[in-house]
Design a protein around this motif. Structure first.
Motif, short mmCIF file in Angstrom:
data_model
loop_
_atom_site.label_atom_id
_atom_site.label_comp_id
_atom_site.label_asym_id
_atom_site.label_seq_id
_atom_site.Cartn_x
_atom_site.Cartn_y
_atom_site.Cartn_z
N PHE A 58 1.22 -1.33 -0.27
CA PHE A 58 -0.10 -0.26 0.08
C PHE A 58 0.93 1.09 0.23
O PHE A 58 1.97 1.26 0.89
CB PHE A 58 -1.22 -0.14 1.16
N ALA A 59 0.37 2.12 -0.95
CA ALA A 59 1.30 3.81 -0.68
C ALA A 59 0.79 4.25 -0.73
O ALA A 59 -0.23 4.60 -1.96
CB ALA A 59 2.23 3.25 -2.08
N GLY A 60 1.25 5.63 -0.87
CA GLY A 60 0.71 6.78 -1.04
C GLY A 60 1.29 7.68 -2.13
O GLY A 60 1.19 8.93 -2.28
N ASP A 61 2.26 7.41 -3.06
CA ASP A 61 3.15 8.31 -3.55
C ASP A 61 3.68 7.72 -4.21
O ASP A 61 3.74 6.37 -4.03
CB ASP A 61 4.24 9.04 -2.73
N ALA A 62 4.19 7.78 -5.53
CA ALA A 62 4.86 7.10 -6.31
C ALA A 62 5.68 6.14 -6.71
O ALA A 62 5.83 5.33 -6.57
CB ALA A 62 4.80 7.78 -7.96
N ALA A 63 6.58 6.89 -6.49
CA ALA A 63 7.84 5.86 -5.52
C ALA A 63 7.94 5.48 -4.79
O ALA A 63 8.32 3.27 -4.75
CB ALA A 63 8.64 6.89 -4.75
N LEU A 64 6.96 5.43 -3.58
CA LEU A 64 6.76 3.86 -2.77
C LEU A 64 5.86 2.69 -3.75
O LEU A 64 6.06 1.64 -2.91
CB LEU A 64 6.03 4.33 -1.49
N ALA A 65 4.83 3.33 -4.80
CA ALA A 65 3.96 2.42 -5.02
C ALA A 65 5.14 1.79 -6.01
O ALA A 65 4.81 0.14 -6.46
CB ALA A 65 3.08 3.04 -6.36
N TYR A 66 6.23 2.16 -7.12
CA TYR A 66 7.00 1.74 -7.43
C TYR A 66 7.95 -0.09 -7.06
O TYR A 66 8.27 -0.63 -7.40
CB TYR A 66 8.16 2.64 -8.75
N GLN A 67 8.23 1.32 -5.64
CA GLN A 67 9.10 0.06 -4.79
C GLN A 67 8.58 -0.89 -5.03
O GLN A 67 8.44 -2.54 -4.61
CB GLN A 67 9.19 0.35 -3.98
N GLY A 68 7.63 -0.96 -4.20
CA GLY A 68 6.83 -2.04 -3.79
C GLY A 68 5.97 -3.00 -4.86
O GLY A 68 6.46 -4.45 -4.97
N LEU A 69 5.48 -2.15 -5.78
CA LEU A 69 5.46 -3.50 -7.42
C LEU A 69 6.47 -3.89 -7.96
O LEU A 69 6.52 -5.32 -8.31
CB LEU A 69 4.64 -2.95 -8.42
N ARG A 70 7.74 -3.14 -8.47
CA ARG A 70 8.47 -4.16 -8.92
C ARG A 70 9.71 -4.89 -7.47
O ARG A 70 9.96 -6.32 -8.12
CB ARG A 70 9.60 -2.81 -8.54
N TYR A 71 9.82 -4.68 -6.34
CA TYR A 71 10.45 -5.97 -5.24
C TYR A 71 9.55 -6.75 -4.93
O TYR A 71 9.52 -7.39 -4.46
CB TYR A 71 10.81 -5.36 -4.08
N MET A 72 8.43 -6.52 -4.31
CA MET A 72 7.02 -8.06 -3.87
C MET A 72 6.53 -8.30 -5.56
O MET A 72 6.55 -9.33 -5.25
CB MET A 72 5.97 -6.89 -3.08
#
Length: 248
Positions: A58-72
């Motif tokens: 779960f994320a509220g900004d692009a950097a965290l969302a990208y991080q989550g989608l890429r690595y998890m």
């Protein structure tokens, strides 16, 4: 120029796995999907392992969302809370589901999300128990086209009495709309691995709610993943001289 030395963290892998196994077992018993609140545990090198136990991020900004989608590489949920149009445009490509916390956000950003095939939900405010979102009494019947889920973001996820009150209010207000939805999510980073938390009580409430309305349930976790597993390095290295530019 001297380079800043940051204090590294120690991660107890055995404790981390114990936490993850407890969350996974609860999810299996209750049939909810656990989402990592990355603001509480943004340890992306460990995301491939976390993805074996959690259903996504779960994320509220692009950097965290990208991080989550890429690595998890699991479900990626975003929230359009206080974002500018440019920030929303950056966030949208990395999300499978988007939650809107106001009618203005839905009207401004909803069409773009639907065009991209991203499922959409609304965060519902229920007094002081769930203060963030659209006031429950403002929800129309029927809900706008394109809304497939609702979210409650509890101010205190450890208070199951507050959860009962909030869910009762939602069920009374939305009894005719819940059967038409696909999912329902609970935000606020639930302390599932806290030994003082009534985990069995939460599971009973979630199971009853899911059985009554036949909805896919999502639950945010954050500190529950890292509980007692993360600490600062007790004796960080100390250098008596600054690094030179030629020494990375």
């Amino acid at each position: 120029m001297a380079h800043e030395i940051t204090t590294p963290l120690l991660i107890d892998q055995d404790q981390l796995l114990t936490n993850l196994e407890q969350i996974w077992a609860s999810a299996q018993r209750t049939r909810f999907r656990a989402l990592l609140d990355q603001s509480a545990f943004p340890a992306w090198p460990l995301y491939p392992m976390l993805g074996l136990y959690l259903s996504g991020t779960f994320a509220g900004d692009a950097a965290l969302a990208y991080q989550g989608l890429r690595y998890m590489d699991r479900d990626s949920h975003g929230v359009a809370d206080g974002l500018t149009p440019a920030e929303f445009t950056d966030l949208l490509p990395w999300c499978h589901h988007m939650t809107f916390t106001s009618w203005d956000q839905w009207e401004q950003f909803g069409p773009a999300a639907r065009e991209k095939g991203v499922t959409c939900g609304l965060r519902v405010a229920v007094g002081d128990l769930c203060p963030s979102g659209i006031p429950l009494e403002e929800l129309p019947d029927p809900l706008p086209d394109g809304i497939s889920g609702l979210q409650l973001h509890l101010a205190d996820p450890s208070d199951l009495t507050a959860l009962d009150t909030a869910l009762d209010a939602v069920e009374k207000r939305c009894a005719g709309q819940l059967p038409k939805l696909f999912q329902f999510s609970f935000g606020g980073s639930f302390p599932l691995t806290d030994p003082d938390f009534d985990l069995a009580g939460l599971e009973e409430r979630l199971s009853r709610f899911r059985t009554r309305w036949h909805l896919l349930l999502y639950l945010e976790v954050g500190e529950a993943v890292a509980r007692n597993a993360v600490s600062p390095l007790p004796h960080p290295p100390v250098f008596s001289f600054p690094f030179q530019e030629r020494h990375p």
